[in-house]
Design an enzyme around this catalytic site. Structure first.
Site, PDB file in Angstrom:
ATOM      1  N   SER A  77      48.305  41.121  39.341  1.00  0.00           N
ATOM      2  CA  SER A  77      48.893  42.452  39.135  1.00  0.00           C
ATOM      3  C   SER A  77      50.247  42.577  39.836  1.00  0.00           C
ATOM      4  CB  SER A  77      47.940  43.554  39.613  1.00  0.00           C
ATOM      5  OG  SER A  77      47.471  43.288  40.916  1.00  0.00           O
ATOM      6  N   HIS A 101      40.233  39.189  38.050  1.00  0.00           N
ATOM      7  CA  HIS A 101      41.064  39.940  39.020  1.00  0.00           C
ATOM      8  C   HIS A 101      40.380  41.287  39.294  1.00  0.00           C
ATOM      9  CE1 HIS A 101      44.489  41.073  41.322  1.00  0.00           C
ATOM     10  NE2 HIS A 101      45.312  41.462  40.351  1.00  0.00           N
ATOM     11  N   HIS A 160      38.044  32.964  45.888  1.00  0.00           N
ATOM     12  CA  HIS A 160      39.402  33.525  45.915  1.00  0.00           C
ATOM     13  C   HIS A 160      40.409  32.394  45.748  1.00  0.00           C
ATOM     14  CE1 HIS A 160      42.918  35.832  47.206  1.00  0.00           C
ATOM     15  NE2 HIS A 160      42.200  36.892  46.864  1.00  0.00           N
ATOM     16  N   ARG A 168      38.926  42.753  53.721  1.00  0.00           N
ATOM     17  CA  ARG A 168      38.707  44.015  52.984  1.00  0.00           C
ATOM     18  C   ARG A 168      37.220  44.212  52.724  1.00  0.00           C
ATOM     19  NH1 ARG A 168      42.738  42.727  48.088  1.00  0.00           N
ATOM     20  NH2 ARG A 168      41.452  40.837  48.225  1.00  0.00           N
ATOM     21  N   ASP A 195      35.995  42.732  46.000  1.00  0.00           N
ATOM     22  CA  ASP A 195      35.238  43.339  44.894  1.00  0.00           C
ATOM     23  C   ASP A 195      33.730  43.242  45.071  1.00  0.00           C
ATOM     24  OD1 ASP A 195      37.509  44.134  43.417  1.00  0.00           O
ATOM     25  OD2 ASP A 195      37.787  42.079  42.737  1.00  0.00           O
TER      26      ASP A 195
HETATM   27  C1  ACO Z   1      40.974  41.433  43.699  1.00  0.00           C
HETATM   28  C2  ACO Z   1      40.768  40.064  43.237  1.00  0.00           C
HETATM   29  O1  ACO Z   1      41.366  39.650  42.280  1.00  0.00           O
HETATM   30  S1  ACO Z   1      39.687  39.094  44.108  1.00  0.00           S
HETATM   31  C3  ACO Z   1      39.015  37.982  42.900  1.00  0.00           C
HETATM   32  C4  ACO Z   1      38.073  38.711  41.971  1.00  0.00           C
HETATM   33  N1  ACO Z   1      37.439  37.800  41.010  1.00  0.00           N
HETATM   34  C5  ACO Z   1      36.151  37.417  41.140  1.00  0.00           C
HETATM   35  O2  ACO Z   1      35.454  37.787  42.073  1.00  0.00           O
HETATM   36  C6  ACO Z   1      35.620  36.533  40.048  1.00  0.00           C
HETATM   37  C7  ACO Z   1      34.813  35.375  40.622  1.00  0.00           C
HETATM   38  N2  ACO Z   1      35.680  34.426  41.283  1.00  0.00           N
HETATM   39  C8  ACO Z   1      36.426  33.514  40.565  1.00  0.00           C
HETATM   40  O3  ACO Z   1      36.335  33.418  39.342  1.00  0.00           O
HETATM   41  C9  ACO Z   1      37.400  32.626  41.313  1.00  0.00           C
HETATM   42  O4  ACO Z   1      36.941  32.409  42.633  1.00  0.00           O
HETATM   43  C10 ACO Z   1      38.826  33.224  41.356  1.00  0.00           C
HETATM   44  C11 ACO Z   1      39.318  33.522  39.957  1.00  0.00           C
HETATM   45  C12 ACO Z   1      38.871  34.489  42.179  1.00  0.00           C
HETATM   46  C13 ACO Z   1      39.762  32.194  42.000  1.00  0.00           C
HETATM   47  O5  ACO Z   1      39.884  31.124  41.116  1.00  0.00           O
HETATM   48  P1  ACO Z   1      40.400  29.690  41.582  1.00  0.00           P
HETATM   49  O6  ACO Z   1      41.540  29.819  42.517  1.00  0.00           O
HETATM   50  O7  ACO Z   1      40.633  28.893  40.358  1.00  0.00           O
HETATM   51  O8  ACO Z   1      39.135  29.166  42.395  1.00  0.00           O
HETATM   52  P2  ACO Z   1      38.736  27.671  42.759  1.00  0.00           P
HETATM   53  O9  ACO Z   1      39.909  26.787  42.919  1.00  0.00           O
HETATM   54  O10 ACO Z   1      37.784  27.774  43.890  1.00  0.00           O
HETATM   55  O11 ACO Z   1      37.975  27.211  41.420  1.00  0.00           O
HETATM   56  C14 ACO Z   1      37.414  25.919  41.294  1.00  0.00           C
HETATM   57  C15 ACO Z   1      36.206  25.997  40.400  1.00  0.00           C
HETATM   58  O12 ACO Z   1      35.204  26.799  41.039  1.00  0.00           O
HETATM   59  C16 ACO Z   1      34.812  27.829  40.185  1.00  0.00           C
HETATM   60  N3  ACO Z   1      34.530  29.045  40.947  1.00  0.00           N
HETATM   61  C17 ACO Z   1      35.342  29.687  41.799  1.00  0.00           C
HETATM   62  N4  ACO Z   1      34.759  30.817  42.214  1.00  0.00           N
HETATM   63  C18 ACO Z   1      33.569  30.885  41.607  1.00  0.00           C
HETATM   64  C19 ACO Z   1      32.533  31.829  41.589  1.00  0.00           C
HETATM   65  N5  ACO Z   1      32.603  32.965  42.271  1.00  0.00           N
HETATM   66  N6  ACO Z   1      31.454  31.592  40.832  1.00  0.00           N
HETATM   67  C20 ACO Z   1      31.360  30.453  40.118  1.00  0.00           C
HETATM   68  N7  ACO Z   1      32.321  29.529  40.059  1.00  0.00           N
HETATM   69  C21 ACO Z   1      33.416  29.756  40.809  1.00  0.00           C
HETATM   70  C22 ACO Z   1      36.000  28.076  39.290  1.00  0.00           C
HETATM   71  O13 ACO Z   1      35.630  28.779  38.107  1.00  0.00           O
HETATM   72  C23 ACO Z   1      36.487  26.673  39.045  1.00  0.00           C
HETATM   73  O14 ACO Z   1      35.650  26.097  38.073  1.00  0.00           O
HETATM   74  P3  ACO Z   1      36.250  25.037  36.993  1.00  0.00           P
HETATM   75  O15 ACO Z   1      36.700  23.858  37.805  1.00  0.00           O
HETATM   76  O16 ACO Z   1      35.095  24.762  36.115  1.00  0.00           O
HETATM   77  O17 ACO Z   1      37.380  25.721  36.302  1.00  0.00           O
HETATM   78  O1  OAA Z   2      45.242  37.804  45.959  1.00  0.00           O
HETATM   79  C1  OAA Z   2      44.697  37.609  44.857  1.00  0.00           C
HETATM   80  O2  OAA Z   2      44.934  36.611  44.138  1.00  0.00           O
HETATM   81  C2  OAA Z   2      43.695  38.545  44.324  1.00  0.00           C
HETATM   82  C3  OAA Z   2      43.393  39.681  45.242  1.00  0.00           C
HETATM   83  O3  OAA Z   2      42.554  39.582  46.115  1.00  0.00           O
HETATM   84  C4  OAA Z   2      44.181  40.896  45.097  1.00  0.00           C
HETATM   85  O4  OAA Z   2      45.131  40.919  44.307  1.00  0.00           O
HETATM   86  O5  OAA Z   2      43.871  41.893  45.772  1.00  0.00           O
END
Ligand code: ACO
Ligand code: OAA
Length: 468
Positions: free
Chosen positions: A274, A304, A350, A359, A405
């Site tokens: 964002s 996100h 993350h 947070r 989250d």
């Molecule tokens: C406010 C925010 O935006 S905070 C984030 C909110 N999002 C979530 O909570 C969704 C769940 N979490 C995720 O999908 C991920 O951890 C993300 C999108 C936040 C970060 O993604 P990345 O930086 O790519 O994480 P990372 O390098 O650890 O990923 C490696 C692998 O682990 C997996 N992984 C990471 N987190 C999770 C999870 N919570 N559950 C299952 N698998 C996961 C990824 O999908 C990826 O799989 P792949 O190799 O098959 O593609």
């Molecule tokens: O930093 C990030 O990639 C996601 C996140 O936690 C936010 O935007 O608040």
């Protein structure tokens, strides 16, 4: 390379700090009597000089190599953006202008009788790097209340949306439509000089933030049949008004939750979807309404900001499958089934953080204080004890710990805000603070159009063929 990155970051932070020190003649009595725009006008010339000096001294220095993997891997770790409001440390979490969340909770002004920081103060901190006085924060509350009314056509636009249209889509539509009255877009058409951009951008950002409670409240009431929207009360703070518009203004604990919620969700440095989207779109000189609407469209993605909705959906589905008060064994099985189904565990992992998100901790502490026996809060705690080990065992996620989250929905549900499809709208209200602060500085410092270089796979293959 990490050490180089850190030392460069340290150097680049110093000049801004120096600018605040060098302008400390203002940060005494005179600065304490200024409004935000006046203070900003004082800070800008010094910061322009600082940026010039940093570029002269370090402009040709390298952050280290760019790996091909980073192009394919979502640019993780690629140093690519300037973002002044906050910096994220993988272990420690976010600092807003150098201050941790507990420090912000201690230092920022509060509402009378309140204990959580007022987001007005956080915005001041993001923009200036300074802690405002109580009076400055009160003035900001009043200013935002005075700017809060929506154009009639935006109200009609929202009223015509079918309740089946996701609240985030409605939110984005309404914010885009606010561009109708953009001071910056008008000034640009009238031939404003580059040097003056920040003034109308500041006005648009203030209008944007001010109007968000009315947009959020209208969406909530329209979609969930909650009756007519009350008016903003100019004697109340931003979060109090937001709570009132949602129908929870009589609940002081909910109002406090809004103050904390908006403070901690506001900014997470520049690379998240964002924030980066807002900066990118703003770099084309799209006005702050258009830029922030783009941010919202990114925030609406399940990886996100939509994750807070997804967490609650996931928890409710868990409860419907294995019942409330399920054993740890049953919860473990449900988590494994999620992973084996090729889905993510929402609220965990993350892109940058490698520890529990502060947070999350701030929200947990709020829950311990206000709702220690809430069943959903207990479930969130139970999951915290289970999920990280499973993610580690599954072996893919680089960070097995919870993010922001994982907790927010349990708090909102406790107070009766049970409609999870609405949760990301609140996140969006908060994220406007961080994006707006940076948009103002980007225009003040003359940040250029963003335009990185892309490569095709064929080009990369050709480039390195025959080379080690
Ligand atoms: C406010 C925010 O935006 S905070 C984030 C909110 N999002 C979530 O909570 C969704 C769940 N979490 C995720 O999908 C991920 O951890 C993300 C999108 C936040 C970060 O993604 P990345 O930086 O790519 O994480 P990372 O390098 O650890 O990923 C490696 C692998 O682990 C997996 N992984 C990471 N987190 C999770 C999870 N919570 N559950 C299952 N698998 C996961 C990824 O999908 C990826 O799989 P792949 O190799 O098959 O593609
Ligand atoms: O930093 C990030 O990639 C996601 C996140 O936690 C936010 O935007 O608040």
């Amino acid at each position: 390379m990490a050490a180089t990155v850190r030392s460069v970051l340290k150097v680049s932070r110093t000049p801004f700090a120096r600018s605040l020190v060098s302008s400390s003649r203002f940060s005494t009595t005179a600065a304490k009597n200024m409004n935000l725009k006046e203070r900003l006008a004082q800070l800008i010339p010094a910061e322009l000089e600082n940026v010039k000096a940093v570029r002269a001294e370090h402009g040709k220095k390298s952050f280290g190599p760019v790996l091909v993997d980073q192009l394919y891997g979502g640019m993780r770790g690629l140093p690519a953006l300037i973002w002044d409001g906050s910096v994220l440390d993988a272990e420690e979490g976010i600092r807003f202008r150098g201050k941790t969340i507990p420090e912000c909770q201690a230092l920022l002004p509060k509402a009378p009788g309140g204990q959580e920081p007022l987001p007005e103060g956080l915005f001041w901190l993001l923009v200036t790097g300074e802690i405002p006085t109580q009076e400055q924060v009160t003035e900001l509350s009043k200013d935002w209340a005075a700017r809060s009314a929506l154009p009639e056509f935006v109200e009609e636009l929202l009223d015509r949306c079918p309740p089946t249209l996701h609240p985030m889509s409605q939110f984005s539509l309404a914010v885009t439509a606010l561009n109708h009255d953009s001071a910056f877009a008008k000034a640009y058409q009238d031939g404003i000089s580059k040097k003056e951009y920040w003034g109308p951008v500041f006005e648009d950002c203030m209008d944007l933030i001010a109007k968000l409670p009315n947009i959020a409240g209208r969406i909530y009431r329209n979609v969930f049949g909650k009756g007519k929207l009350p008016s903003i009360d100019a004697s109340k703070d931003y979060s109090h008004n937001l709570a009132t518009l949602l129908g929870f203004g009589d609940n002081e604990a909910f109002v406090e939750l809004m103050r904390l919620y908006i403070t901690i969700h506001s900014d997470h440095e520049g690379g998240n979807v964002s924030a980066h989207t807002g900066k990118l779109v703003g770099s084309a000189l799209s006005d702050p309404f258009l830029a922030f609407a783009a941010s919202l469209n990114g925030l609406a993605g399940p990886l996100h900001g939509l994750a807070n909705q997804e967490v609650l959906l996931w928890l409710r589905k868990m409860q419907s499958q294995i019942g409330e008060n399920a054993t740890d064994e049953a919860v473990k099985e449900y988590v494994w089934a999620t992973l084996k189904g090729g889905q993510v565990v929402p609220g965990y992992g993350h892109a940058v953080l490698r520890k529990t998100d502060p947070r999350y901790t701030a929200q947990r502490e709020f829950a311990l204080k206000h709702m220690p026996n809430d069943p959903l809060f207990k479930l969130v705690g139970q999951i915290y004890n289970i999920v990280p080990d499973i993610l580690l065992e599954a072996g893919k996620a680089k960070n097995p710990w919870p993010n922001v989250d994982a907790h927010s929905g349990a708090l909102l549900t406790h107070y009766g805000l049970t409609q999870m499809q609405f949760y990301t709208v609140l996140f969006g209200v908060s994220r406007a603070f961080g994006v707006a602060a940076q948009l103002i500085w980007d225009r003040a410092l003359g940040a250029p159009l963003e335009r990185p270089k892309s490569y095709s796979t064929a080009a990369i293959d050709k480039m390195f063929k025959g080379k080690q």
